[in-house]
Design a protein around this motif. Structure first.
Motif, mmCIF file in Angstrom:
data_model
loop_
_atom_site.group_PDB
_atom_site.id
_atom_site.type_symbol
_atom_site.label_atom_id
_atom_site.label_comp_id
_atom_site.label_asym_id
_atom_site.label_seq_id
_atom_site.Cartn_x
_atom_site.Cartn_y
_atom_site.Cartn_z
ATOM 1 N N VAL A 71 -29.701 20.428 -32.517
ATOM 2 C CA VAL A 71 -30.360 20.966 -33.711
ATOM 3 C C VAL A 71 -29.547 22.167 -34.184
ATOM 4 O O VAL A 71 -29.390 23.159 -33.459
ATOM 5 C CB VAL A 71 -31.809 21.383 -33.409
ATOM 6 C CG1 VAL A 71 -32.436 22.065 -34.612
ATOM 7 C CG2 VAL A 71 -32.623 20.161 -32.999
ATOM 8 N N THR A 72 -29.044 22.082 -35.396
ATOM 9 C CA THR A 72 -28.137 23.125 -35.895
ATOM 10 C C THR A 72 -28.714 23.917 -37.065
ATOM 11 O O THR A 72 -28.030 24.777 -37.609
ATOM 12 C CB THR A 72 -26.808 22.478 -36.331
ATOM 13 O OG1 THR A 72 -27.067 21.506 -37.352
ATOM 14 C CG2 THR A 72 -26.119 21.813 -35.154
ATOM 15 N N ASN A 73 -29.941 23.624 -37.465
ATOM 16 C CA ASN A 73 -30.520 24.319 -38.624
ATOM 17 C C ASN A 73 -31.680 25.225 -38.220
ATOM 18 O O ASN A 73 -32.578 25.499 -39.009
ATOM 19 C CB ASN A 73 -31.018 23.291 -39.651
ATOM 20 C CG ASN A 73 -32.171 22.445 -39.108
ATOM 21 O OD1 ASN A 73 -32.272 22.236 -37.904
ATOM 22 N ND2 ASN A 73 -33.026 21.950 -40.003
ATOM 23 N N THR A 75 -33.751 28.642 -36.890
ATOM 24 C CA THR A 75 -33.806 30.104 -36.905
ATOM 25 C C THR A 75 -34.336 30.542 -35.554
ATOM 26 O O THR A 75 -35.475 30.227 -35.191
ATOM 27 C CB THR A 75 -34.717 30.620 -38.026
ATOM 28 O OG1 THR A 75 -34.214 30.168 -39.289
ATOM 29 C CG2 THR A 75 -34.783 32.132 -38.014
ATOM 30 N N ALA A 93 -21.992 23.951 -32.504
ATOM 31 C CA ALA A 93 -22.826 22.955 -33.183
ATOM 32 C C ALA A 93 -22.974 21.675 -32.365
ATOM 33 O O ALA A 93 -24.018 21.019 -32.408
ATOM 34 C CB ALA A 93 -22.245 22.634 -34.558
ATOM 35 N N TYR A 98 -27.019 28.593 -29.445
ATOM 36 C CA TYR A 98 -27.204 29.813 -30.237
ATOM 37 C C TYR A 98 -27.027 31.013 -29.309
ATOM 38 O O TYR A 98 -27.422 30.964 -28.140
ATOM 39 C CB TYR A 98 -28.594 29.842 -30.863
ATOM 40 C CG TYR A 98 -28.829 28.754 -31.889
ATOM 41 C CD1 TYR A 98 -28.815 29.051 -33.259
ATOM 42 C CD2 TYR A 98 -29.076 27.442 -31.511
ATOM 43 C CE1 TYR A 98 -29.033 28.065 -34.210
ATOM 44 C CE2 TYR A 98 -29.298 26.438 -32.450
ATOM 45 C CZ TYR A 98 -29.273 26.757 -33.797
ATOM 46 O OH TYR A 98 -29.492 25.782 -34.733
ATOM 47 N N ALA A 116 -37.432 25.337 -37.296
ATOM 48 C CA ALA A 116 -36.427 24.475 -37.922
ATOM 49 C C ALA A 116 -37.149 23.460 -38.787
ATOM 50 O O ALA A 116 -38.221 22.957 -38.411
ATOM 51 C CB ALA A 116 -35.555 23.787 -36.884
ATOM 52 N N GLU A 117 -36.583 23.169 -39.946
ATOM 53 C CA GLU A 117 -37.214 22.231 -40.864
ATOM 54 C C GLU A 117 -37.348 20.860 -40.212
ATOM 55 O O GLU A 117 -36.403 20.314 -39.633
ATOM 56 C CB GLU A 117 -36.389 22.123 -42.149
ATOM 57 C CG GLU A 117 -37.033 21.251 -43.214
ATOM 58 C CD GLU A 117 -36.221 21.209 -44.501
ATOM 59 O OE1 GLU A 117 -36.613 20.443 -45.408
ATOM 60 O OE2 GLU A 117 -35.198 21.924 -44.581
#
Length: 325
Positions: A71-73, A75, A93, A98, A116-117
């Motif tokens: 998962v790269t999107n 926060t 990535a 992180y 994350a969305e």
């Protein structure tokens, strides 16, 4: 038809008939598998000598053949009970790693928040344990008449050398502390002979590291150590235990290591104190590996992520290198 032949024919007919009855009773039942929406999977162990890092992936359904979904999107925020809040940046990535530019401190409580969305938000909490130092490590050689069975050419001795180690440390006064003792052996191994331009040969040696062949009957051992473990796991073992028998006192943990290598150099001994959640997580993994066959009872993986899956925990550790004669 002879009597014996007739009996065999009747038995064969009965067996085929039974198979026919059983096959007639078999029905195809369609099972609808409803996949659960993906959730965030977290892996993170904070420690006082490294930058804070968190690996984030997503869960997958049983029909998903892809081994890993980074998962790269996300926060990713870590806040501490000292009031400071840090945002972690994506640094890898491919692995969903992180990282923040701060080093966690002992006896500080940290809270993880990840959004994350497309995924439910997740939260977790851990308190970094205080450092428990190895006050003293003694060792002695116990004579044994046991042949080695290692197959490494140039590194295997004729007989086993057994070392007895005694690790002394002072346990902090608290409700419960969670420990692991692990060790690894460093040794020299002859890898090849090089021939010089003058026709002379020179032996080339490498310094290698391997897991130690450990055994212990120390009374503090629990859980995994109480199991009967078959080869090859009984040789390569880390020890998990709590301070239930010595809370707030000085304690000496005793175990032995059997060395088959001909040229041992040193033993790297590590005493790790875990936060409770990390201790149970690693112990459940160890139990899964030892008992993970189809006939054993399912062992759930310990975790502490709210809204998702995985582990957000911490540890501190001390290590010492013992030079072996």
């Amino acid at each position: 038809m002879a009597r014996g032949t007739r009996i065999r024919a009747l038995i064969s007919f009965a067996w085929v008939s039974a198979l026919g009855v059983l096959s007639a009773c078999v029905k195809d039942i369609a099972i609808e598998v409803v996949p659960e929406p993906p959730r965030l999977a977290i892996y993170s162990f904070l420690q006082p000598d490294s930058l804070a890092s968190v690996w984030i992936s997503q869960t997958k359904s049983v029909t998903d053949r892809q081994p890993f979904h980074a998962v790269t999107n996300a926060t990713v925020i870590i806040s501490a009970d000292d009031g400071l809040t840090r945002t972690l940046n994506l640094v890898d990535a491919d692995r969903g790693k992180y990282q923040a530019s701060f080093i966690p401190q002992p006896e500080v409580t940290y809270r993880l928040s990840v959004t994350a969305e497309g995924y439910p938000p997740v939260e977790a909490i851990t308190t970094v344990p205080s450092l428990v130092s190895l006050d003293n490590v003694d060792y002695r050689i116990i004579p044994v008449n046991k042949p080695t069975d290692c197959a490494e050419i140039g590194a295997c001795a004729d007989t086993v050398t057994r070392y007895a180690f005694a690790l002394t440390f002072s346990d902090p006064v608290s409700t419960r502390n969670y420990y692991r003792v692990s060790s690894s052996l460093e040794y020299r191994s002859e890898t090849s002979n090089l021939e010089s331009s003058g026709g002379e040969t020179a032996t080339v040696w490498d310094t290698l590291t391997t897991t130690a062949n450990n055994n212990s009957v120390d009374p503090v051992l629990e859980g995994l150590e109480a199991l009967t473990i078959d080869e090859p796991y009984e040789k390569y073992r880390d020890y998990y235990f709590t301070d239930q028998l010595f809370n707030g006192q000085e304690y000496t943990f005793v175990y032995t290591s059997e060395v088959e290598e001909a040229f041992p150099l040193s033993m790297n001994i590590i005493l790790t104190q875990y936060h409770k959640t990390g201790y149970h997580y690693l112990q459940s993994i160890a139990l899964q590996e030892e008992l993970g066959d189809i006939f054993s009872e399912l062992i759930p993986l310990a975790q502490n992520i709210q809204g998702g899956y995985g582990i957000f925990s911490s540890f501190s550790q001390d290590r010492i290198v013992i030079k072996l004669d």
